[in-house]
Design a protein around this motif. Structure first.
Motif, PDB file in Angstrom:
ATOM      1  N   GLN A 148       0.832  -1.201   0.000  1.00 43.05           N
ATOM      2  CA  GLN A 148       0.000   0.000   0.000  1.00 43.05           C
ATOM      3  C   GLN A 148       0.871   1.258   0.000  1.00 43.05           C
ATOM      4  O   GLN A 148       0.622   2.204  -0.752  1.00 43.05           O
ATOM      5  CB  GLN A 148      -0.902  -0.013   1.232  1.00 43.05           C
ATOM      6  CG  GLN A 148      -2.007  -1.033   1.190  1.00 43.05           C
ATOM      7  CD  GLN A 148      -3.275  -0.489   0.585  1.00 43.05           C
ATOM      8  OE1 GLN A 148      -3.693   0.642   0.863  1.00 43.05           O
ATOM      9  NE2 GLN A 148      -3.915  -1.281  -0.267  1.00 43.05           N
TER      10      GLN A 148
ATOM     11  N   ASN B 178      -0.298  13.560   5.017  1.00 42.82           N
ATOM     12  CA  ASN B 178      -1.714  13.523   4.649  1.00 42.82           C
ATOM     13  C   ASN B 178      -1.910  13.031   3.226  1.00 42.82           C
ATOM     14  O   ASN B 178      -2.843  12.272   2.929  1.00 42.82           O
ATOM     15  CB  ASN B 178      -2.339  14.901   4.811  1.00 42.82           C
ATOM     16  CG  ASN B 178      -2.508  15.295   6.270  1.00 42.82           C
ATOM     17  OD1 ASN B 178      -2.312  14.478   7.168  1.00 42.82           O
ATOM     18  ND2 ASN B 178      -2.856  16.547   6.512  1.00 42.82           N
TER      19      ASN B 178
ATOM     20  N   ARG C 191      -1.392   9.351   3.183  1.00 48.02           N
ATOM     21  CA  ARG C 191      -2.545   8.691   3.812  1.00 48.02           C
ATOM     22  C   ARG C 191      -3.722   8.593   2.852  1.00 48.02           C
ATOM     23  O   ARG C 191      -4.467   7.603   2.864  1.00 48.02           O
ATOM     24  CB  ARG C 191      -2.956   9.454   5.075  1.00 48.02           C
ATOM     25  CG  ARG C 191      -2.034   9.210   6.271  1.00 48.02           C
ATOM     26  CD  ARG C 191      -2.302  10.238   7.389  1.00 48.02           C
ATOM     27  NE  ARG C 191      -3.710  10.319   7.738  1.00 48.02           N
ATOM     28  CZ  ARG C 191      -4.330   9.512   8.606  1.00 48.02           C
ATOM     29  NH1 ARG C 191      -3.645   8.554   9.210  1.00 48.02           N
ATOM     30  NH2 ARG C 191      -5.613   9.660   8.871  1.00 48.02           N
ATOM     31  N   GLU C 192      -3.892   9.608   2.007  1.00 51.02           N
ATOM     32  CA  GLU C 192      -5.006   9.611   1.058  1.00 51.02           C
ATOM     33  C   GLU C 192      -4.853   8.535  -0.016  1.00 51.02           C
ATOM     34  O   GLU C 192      -5.817   8.188  -0.686  1.00 51.02           O
ATOM     35  CB  GLU C 192      -5.110  10.988   0.389  1.00 51.02           C
ATOM     36  CG  GLU C 192      -5.667  12.071   1.274  1.00 51.02           C
ATOM     37  CD  GLU C 192      -7.088  11.753   1.721  1.00 51.02           C
ATOM     38  OE1 GLU C 192      -7.919  11.346   0.867  1.00 51.02           O
ATOM     39  OE2 GLU C 192      -7.373  11.878   2.926  1.00 51.02           O
TER      40      GLU C 192
ATOM     41  N   ASP D  68      -5.444   2.472   1.741  1.00 55.63           N
ATOM     42  CA  ASP D  68      -6.741   2.127   2.320  1.00 55.63           C
ATOM     43  C   ASP D  68      -6.792   2.579   3.778  1.00 55.63           C
ATOM     44  O   ASP D  68      -5.762   2.630   4.466  1.00 55.63           O
ATOM     45  CB  ASP D  68      -6.976   0.620   2.226  1.00 55.63           C
ATOM     46  CG  ASP D  68      -7.121   0.147   0.783  1.00 55.63           C
ATOM     47  OD1 ASP D  68      -7.377   0.999  -0.091  1.00 55.63           O
ATOM     48  OD2 ASP D  68      -6.947  -1.063   0.542  1.00 55.63           O
ATOM     49  N   SER D  69      -7.980   2.873   4.254  1.00 59.56           N
ATOM     50  CA  SER D  69      -8.143   3.468   5.579  1.00 59.56           C
ATOM     51  C   SER D  69      -7.553   2.607   6.687  1.00 59.56           C
ATOM     52  O   SER D  69      -7.062   3.129   7.693  1.00 59.56           O
ATOM     53  CB  SER D  69      -9.634   3.715   5.856  1.00 59.56           C
ATOM     54  OG  SER D  69     -10.364   2.493   5.763  1.00 59.56           O
ATOM     55  N   GLU D  70      -7.547   1.294   6.513  1.00 57.72           N
ATOM     56  CA  GLU D  70      -7.056   0.410   7.571  1.00 57.72           C
ATOM     57  C   GLU D  70      -5.540   0.477   7.751  1.00 57.72           C
ATOM     58  O   GLU D  70      -5.001  -0.026   8.744  1.00 57.72           O
ATOM     59  CB  GLU D  70      -7.461  -1.038   7.273  1.00 57.72           C
ATOM     60  CG  GLU D  70      -6.851  -1.587   5.983  1.00 57.72           C
ATOM     61  CD  GLU D  70      -7.484  -2.890   5.557  1.00 57.72           C
ATOM     62  OE1 GLU D  70      -7.095  -3.952   6.109  1.00 57.72           O
ATOM     63  OE2 GLU D  70      -8.370  -2.842   4.676  1.00 57.72           O
TER      64      GLU D  70
ATOM     65  N   ARG E  74      -3.802   3.558   7.281  1.00 56.01           N
ATOM     66  CA  ARG E  74      -3.396   4.960   7.455  1.00 56.01           C
ATOM     67  C   ARG E  74      -2.735   5.214   8.805  1.00 56.01           C
ATOM     68  O   ARG E  74      -1.889   6.096   8.941  1.00 56.01           O
ATOM     69  CB  ARG E  74      -4.608   5.870   7.278  1.00 56.01           C
ATOM     70  CG  ARG E  74      -5.108   5.921   5.840  1.00 56.01           C
ATOM     71  CD  ARG E  74      -6.393   6.728   5.694  1.00 56.01           C
ATOM     72  NE  ARG E  74      -6.848   6.711   4.312  1.00 56.01           N
ATOM     73  CZ  ARG E  74      -8.026   7.201   3.911  1.00 56.01           C
ATOM     74  NH1 ARG E  74      -8.863   7.747   4.813  1.00 56.01           N
ATOM     75  NH2 ARG E  74      -8.372   7.139   2.641  1.00 56.01           N
ATOM     76  N   GLN E  75      -3.130   4.452   9.799  1.00 51.24           N
ATOM     77  CA  GLN E  75      -2.624   4.691  11.148  1.00 51.24           C
ATOM     78  C   GLN E  75      -1.115   4.471  11.271  1.00 51.24           C
ATOM     79  O   GLN E  75      -0.473   4.980  12.189  1.00 51.24           O
ATOM     80  CB  GLN E  75      -3.333   3.758  12.142  1.00 51.24           C
ATOM     81  CG  GLN E  75      -2.972   2.283  11.958  1.00 51.24           C
ATOM     82  CD  GLN E  75      -3.921   1.353  12.673  1.00 51.24           C
ATOM     83  OE1 GLN E  75      -5.058   1.157  12.232  1.00 51.24           O
ATOM     84  NE2 GLN E  75      -3.469   0.804  13.784  1.00 51.24           N
TER      85      GLN E  75
END
Length: 467
Positions: free
Chosen positions: A64, A93, A96-97, A100-102, A104-105
């Motif tokens: 990713q 940022n 991160r965009e 995938d959201s999972e 980003r952390q």
């Protein structure tokens, strides 16, 4: 902001005048703002890979992140910075965009801005130094070595304080620059090898990493190893500045050698000397009003670029000062470090072209020596007389030179007419008398030392001798 902006709309002469074409494309890979974010994103990727190694992030986060790094561009980061007012957070940022959201952390987890910024800057400098600058400098040393060896026996009038001195050979003169630049090349390699990275958090004490792993120093070491960097023994929020200061000093001192050579050659093209010249193309113009002019433009350009570059080292030294663990007083000034490196590289490239087509006027070399040969024999004459026992040979020859100027007679003729010197003359060998009659034979160890120096640096730098 548009990547299609005409280069002639840029502000810096470094862009629109001195690094057009291939040089611009090459420098941009390391020192453009686009490249800056790419290299910083590379450090962020190394962070993700290390988080995976330590079992904190899932392995899928690496793929990713790789896609996110490939998609990053300066235009997007700057647009994001308009909102965040913080360039590193803007980069984070944007990364991160693109995952995938999972996942980003995990981006930037445990990092502070200058873990990324400083380490990425070191990566860029080391890569450019090793991949581009050192090979270009090595090529220049090779070209100068070739000239030195070829002209090892070509006698040239030596000059000290702007005055005619004793003879040297042109090759030996050039060998001095081979030695100096070889020394600087090795220094740049050493300085580059000493550059270190960091990943130690907001105050350099591994506070945030200690919440993630048991051994934060090991984490830092593993991360930096992925980037082929060693860790700094101690850091605050920034890498200790002394090593980058040493490296930039190496850049500037190398430029000084090149500027010295260029300034000398600029003078050697003076009309009254005219011993060397730059190759002049058929359509090249030397003056807008004097059609006969053939100016030493490349040597002058190098000296001028050196004058622009040298004062910047003061800023580098000033950047050694940082209040407590971090302030922002170097955030702007450090952005100009690539200009220092770029100016040296462009000067090396320019000088490489000139040296490949350097023209020597052997007739003028001989003429300039002959014009002064009567006076430059004063040194060998004094040495020979003193060696054979004359109690005050230097003063005796000094008076002969004054008498020569008054009477118009040659120094050697006056010496031979001086009855007080006859008993010393009788002891001289034929070879020594030949030196007094023809100072072109008075070159000491110049020829042998030229060969020795050229061979030494060819071996040390693995230059294949083709001359």
């Amino acid at each position: 902001m548009s990547s299609e902006r005409n280069i002639f709309n840029n502000l810096s002469p470094l862009d629109h005048r001195y690094s057009r074409g291939e040089n611009f494309r090459l420098l941009s890979q390391y020192f453009s703002e686009e490249a800056r974010f790419k290299w910083e994103a590379r450090v962020e990727l190394a962070l993700i890979e290390t988080l995976v190694d330590f079992g904190i992030a899932p392995k899928k986060a690496i793929d990713q992140m790789k896609k996110a790094v490939e998609s990053i561009n300066a235009d997007e980061v700057y647009k994001e910075e308009e909102k965040t007012k913080h360039n590193t957070r803007a980069l984070v940022n944007c990364l991160r965009e693109n995952v995938d959201s999972e996942f980003r952390q995990y981006i930037h987890l445990g990092a502070t801005s200058f873990d990324i910024v400083d380490t990425a800057a070191i990566l860029r400098y080391k890569a450019f130094n090793d991949e581009v600058l050192i090979p270009a400098l090595k090529e220049l040393i090779e070209k100068i070595s070739e000239v030195a060896y070829r002209e090892r026996s070509t006698v040239q009038l030596g000059r000290t304080h702007g005055q005619a001195a004793v003879p040297v050979t042109f090759g030996y003169y050039m060998a001095g620059f081979v030695s100096r630049l070889g020394n600087r090349l090795e220094s740049l390699e050493n300085y580059s090898s000493e550059l270190t990275g960091q990943f130690s958090g907001a105050v350099g004490a591994y506070n945030s990493l200690s919440l993630l792993v048991d051994n934060p120093v090991e984490f830092e070491t593993v991360l930096l190893n992925k980037l082929d960097l060693n860790r700094s023994e101690h850091s605050t929020q920034i890498i200790p500045p002394e090593k980058i200061t040493d490296y930039i000093h190496g850049i500037v001192s190398t430029f000084g050698v090149i500027a010295d050579l260029s300034d000398d050659f600029r003078h050697l093209q003076r009309s009254e000397i005219s011993e060397t010249g730059e190759a002049f193309s058929e359509d090249q113009v030397g003056s807008s009003t004097m059609p006969q002019k053939r100016n030493p433009i490349n040597f002058e350009n190098i000296k001028s670029s050196w004058k622009v570059t040298v004062p910047k080292i003061i800023t580098v030294y000033m950047d050694q000062l940082c209040e407590h663990q971090r302030d922002l007083t170097n955030s702007s000034s450090a952005r100009y470090y690539p200009e220092i490196i770029s100016h040296l590289f462009l000067a090396i490239k320019r000088l490489n072209k000139v040296m490949a087509r350097l023209v020597l006027d052997h007739e003028n070399l001989k003429r300039n020596l002959d014009n002064h040969k009567d006076m430059i024999l004063a040194e060998p004459l004094y040495i020979m007389l003193a060696r054979e026992g004359h109690p005050d040979a230097h003063e005796a020859v000094r008076k002969l030179t004054l008498k020569s100027e008054e009477t118009g007679k040659k120094v050697l003729e006056l010496a031979q007419e001086d009855e007080g010197l006859n008993k010393y003359f009788d002891k001289l060998t034929t070879a020594e008398k030949d030196i007094l009659n023809n100072p072109a034979n008075y070159t000491g160890a110049a020829i042998n030392e030229t060969v020795e120096i050229v061979n030494n640096w060819s071996d040390r730098l693995n230059i294949e001798r083709t001359w």
